[in-house]
Design an enzyme around this catalytic site. Sequence first.
Site, PDB file in Angstrom:
ATOM      1  NE  ARG A   1      42.487  55.012  51.970  1.00 11.99           N
ATOM      2  CZ  ARG A   1      42.801  54.774  50.706  1.00 11.99           C
ATOM      3  NH1 ARG A   1      43.832  55.398  50.158  1.00 11.99           N
ATOM      4  NH2 ARG A   1      42.109  53.933  49.976  1.00 11.99           N
TER       5      ARG A   1
ATOM      6  CE  LYS B   1      33.773  52.667  45.254  1.00 10.88           C
ATOM      7  NZ  LYS B   1      34.698  52.109  46.270  1.00 10.88           N
TER       8      LYS B   1
ATOM      9  CE  LYS C   1      37.128  55.723  51.013  1.00 11.17           C
ATOM     10  NZ  LYS C   1      36.488  54.580  50.382  1.00 11.17           N
TER      11      LYS C   1
ATOM     12  CB  THR D   1      35.669  44.279  48.263  1.00 13.55           C
ATOM     13  OG1 THR D   1      34.877  45.044  49.168  1.00 13.55           O
ATOM     14  CG2 THR D   1      36.445  45.201  47.341  1.00 13.55           C
TER      15      THR D   1
ATOM     16  N   GLY E   1      46.195  42.023  51.441  1.00 14.06           N
ATOM     17  CA  GLY E   1      45.531  42.343  52.702  1.00 14.06           C
ATOM     18  C   GLY E   1      44.139  41.738  52.710  1.00 14.06           C
TER      19      GLY E   1
ATOM     20  CB  VAL F   1      40.349  43.276  48.997  1.00  9.99           C
ATOM     21  CG1 VAL F   1      39.740  42.913  47.654  1.00  9.99           C
ATOM     22  CG2 VAL F   1      39.415  44.200  49.769  1.00  9.99           C
TER      23      VAL F   1
ATOM     24  CB  ALA G   1      48.481  47.813  47.536  1.00 11.44           C
TER      25      ALA G   1
ATOM     26  CB  ALA H   1      43.836  49.828  44.629  1.00  6.77           C
TER      27      ALA H   1
HETATM   28  P1  NAD Z   1      44.471  46.227  53.550  1.00  3.55           P
HETATM   29  O1  NAD Z   1      45.114  47.331  54.287  1.00  3.55           O
HETATM   30  O2  NAD Z   1      43.863  45.098  54.297  1.00  3.55           O
HETATM   31  O3  NAD Z   1      45.524  45.575  52.513  1.00  3.55           O
HETATM   32  C1  NAD Z   1      46.393  46.328  51.729  1.00  3.55           C
HETATM   33  C2  NAD Z   1      47.670  45.495  51.545  1.00  3.55           C
HETATM   34  O4  NAD Z   1      48.489  46.189  50.592  1.00  3.55           O
HETATM   35  C3  NAD Z   1      48.491  45.318  52.802  1.00  3.55           C
HETATM   36  O5  NAD Z   1      48.789  43.937  52.976  1.00  3.55           O
HETATM   37  C4  NAD Z   1      49.746  46.148  52.556  1.00  3.55           C
HETATM   38  O6  NAD Z   1      50.912  45.607  53.159  1.00  3.55           O
HETATM   39  C5  NAD Z   1      49.838  46.086  51.043  1.00  3.55           C
HETATM   40  N1  NAD Z   1      50.594  47.175  50.417  1.00  3.55           N
HETATM   41  C6  NAD Z   1      50.624  48.479  50.729  1.00  3.55           C
HETATM   42  N2  NAD Z   1      51.436  49.145  49.891  1.00  3.55           N
HETATM   43  C7  NAD Z   1      51.912  48.238  49.010  1.00  3.55           C
HETATM   44  C8  NAD Z   1      52.785  48.296  47.896  1.00  3.55           C
HETATM   45  N3  NAD Z   1      53.342  49.451  47.506  1.00  3.55           N
HETATM   46  N4  NAD Z   1      53.053  47.145  47.222  1.00  3.55           N
HETATM   47  C9  NAD Z   1      52.509  45.975  47.608  1.00  3.55           C
HETATM   48  N5  NAD Z   1      51.679  45.862  48.656  1.00  3.55           N
HETATM   49  C10 NAD Z   1      51.381  46.976  49.356  1.00  3.55           C
HETATM   50  O7  NAD Z   1      43.404  46.935  52.584  1.00  3.55           O
HETATM   51  P2  NAD Z   1      42.142  46.278  51.875  1.00  3.55           P
HETATM   52  O8  NAD Z   1      40.947  46.463  52.737  1.00  3.55           O
HETATM   53  O9  NAD Z   1      42.502  44.928  51.358  1.00  3.55           O
HETATM   54  O10 NAD Z   1      41.951  47.281  50.643  1.00  3.55           O
HETATM   55  C11 NAD Z   1      42.839  47.284  49.548  1.00  3.55           C
HETATM   56  C12 NAD Z   1      42.431  48.358  48.547  1.00  3.55           C
HETATM   57  O11 NAD Z   1      41.094  48.112  48.113  1.00  3.55           O
HETATM   58  C13 NAD Z   1      42.429  49.774  49.129  1.00  3.55           C
HETATM   59  O12 NAD Z   1      42.807  50.694  48.118  1.00  3.55           O
HETATM   60  C14 NAD Z   1      40.966  50.008  49.493  1.00  3.55           C
HETATM   61  O13 NAD Z   1      40.613  51.393  49.468  1.00  3.55           O
HETATM   62  C15 NAD Z   1      40.282  49.255  48.363  1.00  3.55           C
HETATM   63  N6  NAD Z   1      38.916  48.821  48.707  1.00  3.55           N
HETATM   64  C16 NAD Z   1      38.729  47.989  49.767  1.00  3.55           C
HETATM   65  C17 NAD Z   1      37.429  47.587  50.101  1.00  3.55           C
HETATM   66  C18 NAD Z   1      37.188  46.621  51.230  1.00  3.55           C
HETATM   67  O14 NAD Z   1      36.102  46.028  51.277  1.00  3.55           O
HETATM   68  N7  NAD Z   1      38.144  46.389  52.120  1.00  3.55           N
HETATM   69  C19 NAD Z   1      36.336  48.064  49.351  1.00  3.55           C
HETATM   70  C20 NAD Z   1      36.582  48.899  48.253  1.00  3.55           C
HETATM   71  C21 NAD Z   1      37.886  49.275  47.950  1.00  3.55           C
HETATM   72  C1  PPY Z   2      34.535  51.901  49.338  1.00  2.92           C
HETATM   73  O1  PPY Z   2      33.937  51.159  48.533  1.00  2.92           O
HETATM   74  O2  PPY Z   2      35.567  52.506  49.015  1.00  2.92           O
HETATM   75  C2  PPY Z   2      33.987  52.083  50.672  1.00  2.92           C
HETATM   76  O3  PPY Z   2      34.225  53.079  51.289  1.00  2.92           O
HETATM   77  C3  PPY Z   2      33.168  50.961  51.189  1.00  2.92           C
HETATM   78  C4  PPY Z   2      31.927  51.350  51.910  1.00  2.92           C
HETATM   79  C5  PPY Z   2      31.066  52.284  51.417  1.00  2.92           C
HETATM   80  C6  PPY Z   2      29.896  52.575  52.083  1.00  2.92           C
HETATM   81  C7  PPY Z   2      29.594  51.893  53.212  1.00  2.92           C
HETATM   82  C8  PPY Z   2      30.455  50.940  53.677  1.00  2.92           C
HETATM   83  C9  PPY Z   2      31.632  50.662  53.037  1.00  2.92           C
END
Ligand code: NAD
Ligand code: PPY
Length: 357
Positions: A42, A66, A78, A150, A182, A184, A234, A256
């Site tokens: 992150r 997880k 992480k 996701t 964003g 997801v 988010a 999230a």
């Molecule tokens: P991202 O950064 O692409 O999107 C996050 C979005 O949230 C952004 O558009 C941002 O502007 C918005 N945001 C931030 N603060 C906010 C608030 N207070 N109110 C409203 N919107 C707000 O992130 P992502 O990859 O979509 O991941 C989102 C969440 O899912 C994170 O917590 C991440 O750890 C979790 N997650 C993501 C994945 C993945 O595959 N990307 C996997 C597991 C968990």
């Molecule tokens: C998460 O699920 O929060 C991740 O960090 C995703 C992840 C985990 C392990 C390998 C690639 C992505």
Amino acid sequence: MFEAVLERWDGDHVVVRHHPGGAWIFVGIHSTRLGPAAGGTRLKQYESAAAGLEDCLRLARGMTRKLAVLGLPHGGGKAVIAVTEIPAGDERRRLFEWYADLLNSLGGSFITGPDVNTGEADMDVIGERSRHVFCTSLARGGSGDPSIHTAYGVFHGIRASLRHAFGSEDLGGRSVLVQGTGSVGAKLVQLLAEAGATVLATDIDEERARATGASVVPAAAALTTECDVYAPCALGATLNADSIPGLRCRVVAGAANNQLATEADGERLRAAGILYAPDYVINGGGALHGIGLEQLGWSPDELEAQVEAIGETLAQIYASADAHAISTEAAAERLAAERLAALDSRPTEAQRTVTRA
Ligand code: NAD
Ligand code: PPY
């Protein structure tokens, strides 16, 4: 400042480094009992370096649970790169090259992937110098952006949650509020809309929410808007002693990480009659994508089946929570502990080799 955070840490190793450009880098290796620790990196601005460390260690602990619930051969970890400003261009490239060398120095005990504010391009920079990375681009031989899986896992998790709360998983006529559109969240909005749900979307960047085509709700109203499902996609800690009494939803189910501010908030949700899908269970699709495709040799169909099964795991957790009159968070903890104990008692490959010899 770091002492108080480290005193509460129940994991294996913490790596703390300071980059010459000003960033703090934290790697939390919560567990390597089931295999090398895996988890995203992150990139974020924090109030203090200690807040970055705390986020890293909480996220790493969640990864152990997880990966155990998913039955994947990895411990949890992480990394957080805590910056004063999100870097771009050459500065960003140099930071990720330096970070790749740091990963190499850990000898493969931590394998990373993308997380908030990091993506395929950053993983590619790491991949130029290090093997310890998932989700590099398809062009570089990786599995690419995991966020579609996701989102797909959260979609199936929402359906399983509706089945438990309302007796039907049909999304027709159900309202879902997606907070954070964003990587997801935007994909989740599309899946829900295609399935017939009324989708409300909110983002601090309102343009992003509008671009999804859903009805936009102001960011400040996200937690108090009436809906069947609140889907936090988010950042973490939106569920806390202040926010829970104001929620006007029947289900909380989103992507999230670290949605609960404290352990007590799982019980608070139960007392409020709100069904909570434990975050590290419902958001496992990204880990299944990276590890399944790149390491376990899964076909796209196999991956899809594993991601859909997130819904069945949640149904099992909900049944267990009801049977024992405990929160769904506590039921997920039990399942993770059972899986860890069962997997932990299996001989490792090294032990099997010794036995065979
Ligand atoms: P991202 O950064 O692409 O999107 C996050 C979005 O949230 C952004 O558009 C941002 O502007 C918005 N945001 C931030 N603060 C906010 C608030 N207070 N109110 C409203 N919107 C707000 O992130 P992502 O990859 O979509 O991941 C989102 C969440 O899912 C994170 O917590 C991440 O750890 C979790 N997650 C993501 C994945 C993945 O595959 N990307 C996997 C597991 C968990
Ligand atoms: C998460 O699920 O929060 C991740 O960090 C995703 C992840 C985990 C392990 C390998 C690639 C992505």
